[in-house]
Design an enzyme around this catalytic site. Structure first.
Site, PDB file in Angstrom:
ATOM      1  CG  ASP A  88      42.929  33.387  43.352  1.00  0.00           C
ATOM      2  OD1 ASP A  88      42.966  32.159  43.165  1.00  0.00           O
ATOM      3  OD2 ASP A  88      42.369  34.173  42.561  1.00  0.00           O
ATOM      4  CD  GLU A 108      50.206  37.107  40.350  1.00  0.00           C
ATOM      5  OE1 GLU A 108      50.252  38.349  40.199  1.00  0.00           O
ATOM      6  OE2 GLU A 108      49.252  36.398  39.968  1.00  0.00           O
ATOM      7  CG  ASP A 158      43.182  33.104  37.289  1.00  0.00           C
ATOM      8  OD1 ASP A 158      42.294  33.911  36.965  1.00  0.00           O
ATOM      9  OD2 ASP A 158      43.349  32.698  38.450  1.00  0.00           O
ATOM     10  CB  SER A 159      44.963  37.653  32.984  1.00  0.00           C
ATOM     11  OG  SER A 159      43.831  37.758  32.128  1.00  0.00           O
ATOM     12  CB  THR A 160      43.459  41.553  36.142  1.00  0.00           C
ATOM     13  OG1 THR A 160      44.521  42.054  35.310  1.00  0.00           O
ATOM     14  CG2 THR A 160      44.040  41.151  37.489  1.00  0.00           C
ATOM     15  CG  ASP A 161      38.400  42.563  33.506  1.00  0.00           C
ATOM     16  OD1 ASP A 161      37.692  42.132  32.590  1.00  0.00           O
ATOM     17  OD2 ASP A 161      38.129  42.399  34.720  1.00  0.00           O
ATOM     18  N   PRO A 165      48.388  45.726  34.829  1.00  0.00           N
ATOM     19  CG  PRO A 165      48.860  44.819  36.923  1.00  0.00           C
ATOM     20  CD  PRO A 165      48.169  45.956  36.255  1.00  0.00           C
TER      21      PRO A 165
END
Length: 286
Positions: A88, A108, A158-161, A165
């Protein structure tokens, strides 16, 4: 009267939150995940991936400031920064506010996340993608940190849970790769979930990350749309003194940087490393 459509988050099986969808701006299955960006009357534009809220216009500044300014002001002289994830652009925006930073690489995995956030969440990046100090790499973060010949002063994940991925960004191989490309005296930080709801993630990260970093700890930030309590942010370094700087030292560095924040302060920086007793107890068993 027709009830508004609602977006129901599916992160937890028995507990959650929902948002009214006032307008869908974009929705698609990318190469890696389901992506939706919609408008909500209270939080502005909202982005979710695979059923989990990732960011909103209203409260993104808390998360992005805390994941960025704590390691950068603790380090004090970071010239080269690596961001893993962060499609983002919010972390990139905050990193580039530091005048001492000369080069930022952002890795990313999902190019479409970047493009859709440029289009529908432009305030997150605020022009950061066009900064000449920024290099954007579309690649798997684990592969990058284990193969790059570059070295960095600060690494921000800065990752997702840990699902889909983002799961590999909580693995021992990822932490080992980050240590590999981190300069001596460097700092790595990472998103680590809401500790009240995801305490197991804290324990797992301590066991895995602690193998590579002599000083492994967590700090906290309250982000309203990461539901369930305070968020824990993982910290790794071989220099414990960076985590223990007094507030006046941090305040002097903030003053020298010359920019204004909306959430982060020197006092919050120092206090963020004070953890609830239930987290301290969980870590004691690791």
């Amino acid at each position: 009267m027709t009830q508004p459509q609602r977006y129901i988050e599916t992160l937890y099986a028995g507990y959650g939150q929902s948002f009214t969808i006032d307008k869908v701006l974009f929705e698609s299955k990318t190469e890696h995940q389901h992506l939706i960006i919609f408008e909500n009357r209270d939080f502005g534009r909202v982005m979710a991936l695979d059923g989990v809220i990732q960011t909103t216009e209203r409260d993104e500044f808390i998360y992005h400031e805390m994941l960025t300014h704590v390691p950068l002001f603790a380090h004090g002289k970071a010239r080269r920064v690596l961001i893993i994830g962060g499609g983002d652009g919010g972390i990139l925006r905050e990193v580039l506010r530091h005048p001492e930073v000369e080069q930022v690489t952002m890795v990313e995995i999902d190019a479409q996340v970047i493009e859709m956030c440029k289009t529908y969440l432009p305030g997150h990046s605020d022009g950061a993608f066009d900064d000449p100090r920024a290099t954007i790499v579309i690649n798997d973060g684990v592969e990058f940190v284990n193969t790059t010949e570059e070295r960095y002063d600060v690494i921000i994940s800065d990752s997702t849970d840990p699902m889909g991925p983002g799961e590999v960004l909580f693995s021992s191989r990822f932490y080992n790769g980050c240590k590999r490309c981190l300069n001596a005296g460097g700092v790595m930080v990472a998103q680590n979930g809401v500790c009240f709801m995801q305490l197991g993630e804290v324990s797992t990260t301590r066991k895995r990350m602690g193998l590579d970093f002599a000083d492994q700890q967590f700090y906290a930030a309250p982000v309203p749309t990461y539901v369930g309590g305070i968020m824990t942010l993982a910290w790794g370094s071989d220099d414990a003194s960076l985590r223990q700087l007094p507030v006046d030292v941090i305040a002097e560095r903030v003053a020298q940087a010359g920019f204004k924040t909306r959430y982060y302060t020197p006092s919050i920086h120092v206090g963020a490393f004070a953890l609830p007793q239930y987290v301290v107890d969980a870590l004691a068993g690791c």
